[in-house]
Design an enzyme around this catalytic site. Structure first.
Site, PDB file in Angstrom:
ATOM      1  N   ASN A 105       2.498  -1.754   0.210  1.00  0.00           N
ATOM      2  CA  ASN A 105       3.806  -1.891   0.710  1.00  0.00           C
ATOM      3  C   ASN A 105       3.994  -3.415   0.424  1.00  0.00           C
ATOM      4  O   ASN A 105       3.191  -4.126   0.296  1.00  0.00           O
ATOM      5  CB  ASN A 105       3.653  -1.813   2.424  1.00  0.00           C
ATOM      6  N   ASP A 107       6.184  -4.879   2.784  1.00  0.00           N
ATOM      7  CA  ASP A 107       7.028  -5.595   3.883  1.00  0.00           C
ATOM      8  C   ASP A 107       6.401  -6.548   4.574  1.00  0.00           C
ATOM      9  O   ASP A 107       6.773  -7.023   5.630  1.00  0.00           O
ATOM     10  CB  ASP A 107       7.251  -4.390   4.873  1.00  0.00           C
ATOM     11  N   HIS A 122       1.899  -4.618  -4.879  1.00  0.00           N
ATOM     12  CA  HIS A 122       2.816  -4.584  -5.563  1.00  0.00           C
ATOM     13  C   HIS A 122       3.715  -5.805  -4.790  1.00  0.00           C
ATOM     14  O   HIS A 122       4.812  -5.881  -5.235  1.00  0.00           O
ATOM     15  CB  HIS A 122       3.787  -3.240  -5.133  1.00  0.00           C
ATOM     16  N   CYS A 130      10.689 -16.777 -10.203  1.00  0.00           N
ATOM     17  CA  CYS A 130      11.756 -17.096 -11.368  1.00  0.00           C
ATOM     18  C   CYS A 130      11.085 -16.583 -12.649  1.00  0.00           C
ATOM     19  O   CYS A 130       9.906 -16.903 -13.071  1.00  0.00           O
ATOM     20  CB  CYS A 130      11.906 -18.705 -11.398  1.00  0.00           C
ATOM     21  N   SER A 224       1.358   9.283  -0.750  1.00  0.00           N
ATOM     22  CA  SER A 224       1.113  10.397  -1.190  1.00  0.00           C
ATOM     23  C   SER A 224       0.348  10.350  -2.531  1.00  0.00           C
ATOM     24  O   SER A 224       0.064  11.436  -3.103  1.00  0.00           O
ATOM     25  CB  SER A 224       2.711  10.778  -1.731  1.00  0.00           C
TER      26      SER A 224
END
Length: 323
Positions: A105, A107, A122, A130, A224
């Site tokens: 995630n 978030d 991720h 940049c 999943s």
């Protein structure tokens, strides 16, 4: 069925009580915080095509659309609060039962919920990088710059996508102005997340593999395991004869590697596991240790993965639990 589920939860709690557990979490953990997943019950991928790295860097119009949509979506992500599942994982971490948390995630809700030692596989939407000079800045700074550059941008959206953007018609984004890096002229800014078609930094992957290989148990939460980016850690655990437990709503592509799968809402399962695990780390009860055979199923799973696992004796209480 309730009694059967309770027995499985108790077996899983005993496994967790042994400690040295590595968590691999996915988008399903954040759905109760108002952020949909890709393929689970909310099924955002069925109606949303995520941005790819190739499109982002190669198409200025697509990049402008992305930043307009992400600028709006960030407001929802920034307001999202950790849910009961995040808090439960943080509590297991506080009790010393977790060796690490690998999250797919972007978030930041694991950390907001109090978890430590989180590896963001991720990346994070809270950071911006940049592509020219590598300068990293925080998302709030970019948000202020984009607001200043687009004082008349008044679009609204009710639902955010898992990758942090929203759906907007082209006419609402055609006048949106992007901004460049402040450290280098014309530097292209990108959220510090791994887009589809982009590779996870190798040192981050090595860190994750190292954690998995030292684990006593790999616990998958809300994924999943459709893409190899996360599934490879399940495959590595199985190859190293490290038991895998999966808690997710619906089947996953890692089920054949798992000693135990639980099909139930994470917001219900995880707080119950915290309650059953007790206040301190203890040795796993007799009969709760998974059977480890290391014997793969014959054949090869499509996509180049290593084959699944089977064995002559199941985990105590092993199988699939549904609610």
């Amino acid at each position: 069925m309730q009694n059967r589920s309770a027995e499985r939860y108790a077996a899983l709690a005993r496994l967790l009580a042994g400690g040295d557990v590595v968590v691999l979490s996915g988008a399903g953990l954040s759905t109760d915080s108002g952020i949909p997943d890709y393929r689970g019950p909310s099924g955002a991928l069925r109606r949303h095509t995520p941005m790819t790295y190739q499109t982002f860097v190669g198409d200025p119009l697509a990049r402008r659309r992305y930043w307009a949509r992400s600028h709006l979506g960030w407001r929802t992500i920034a307001r999202a609060a950790p849910n009961a599942g995040h808090r439960a994982v943080a509590e297991l971490d506080r009790r010393g039962l977790l060796a690490g948390i690998l999250t797919q995630n972007v978030d930041g809700l694991h950390q907001a919920g109090g978890a430590r030692s989180v590896v963001e596989l991720h990346g994070s939407l809270a950071r911006v990088t940049c592509l020219g000079c590598g300068e990293n800045t925080d998302r709030e700074t970019l948000d202020q710059r984009l607001r200043a550059a687009n004082p008349r941008f008044a679009a609204r959206a009710d639902t955010v996508n898992p990758d942090g953007d929203v759906e907007l018609p082209d006419e609402l984004v055609e006048d949106f102005r992007t901004v460049d890096c402040q450290a280098c002229p014309g530097g292209m800014l990108k959220p510090d997340v791994v887009f589809f078609g982009e590779s996870v930094p190798p040192d981050r992957v090595r860190t994750c593999f190292d954690l998995v290989e030292r684990a006593r148990l790999l616990l998958v939460l809300g994924s999943s395991l459709t893409v190899m980016s996360g599934r490879r850690f399940v495959i590595r655990a199985a190859k190293r004869d490290i038991p895998v437990v999966i808690v997710n709503q619906g089947p996953t592509r890692g089920d054949d590697y798992a000693e135990l799968t639980v099909d139930a809402p994470l917001g219900e399962v995880l707080p119950e596991l915290v309650r059953l695990a007790g206040p301190a780390r203890v040795t796993a009860a007799a009969g709760a240790t998974p059977h480890r055979t290391g014997q793969p199923r014959p054949g090869t799973v499509p996509g180049g993965e290593e084959p699944g696992r089977t064995g002559s004796a199941p985990l105590s209480g092993a199988g699939t639990v549904s609610r």
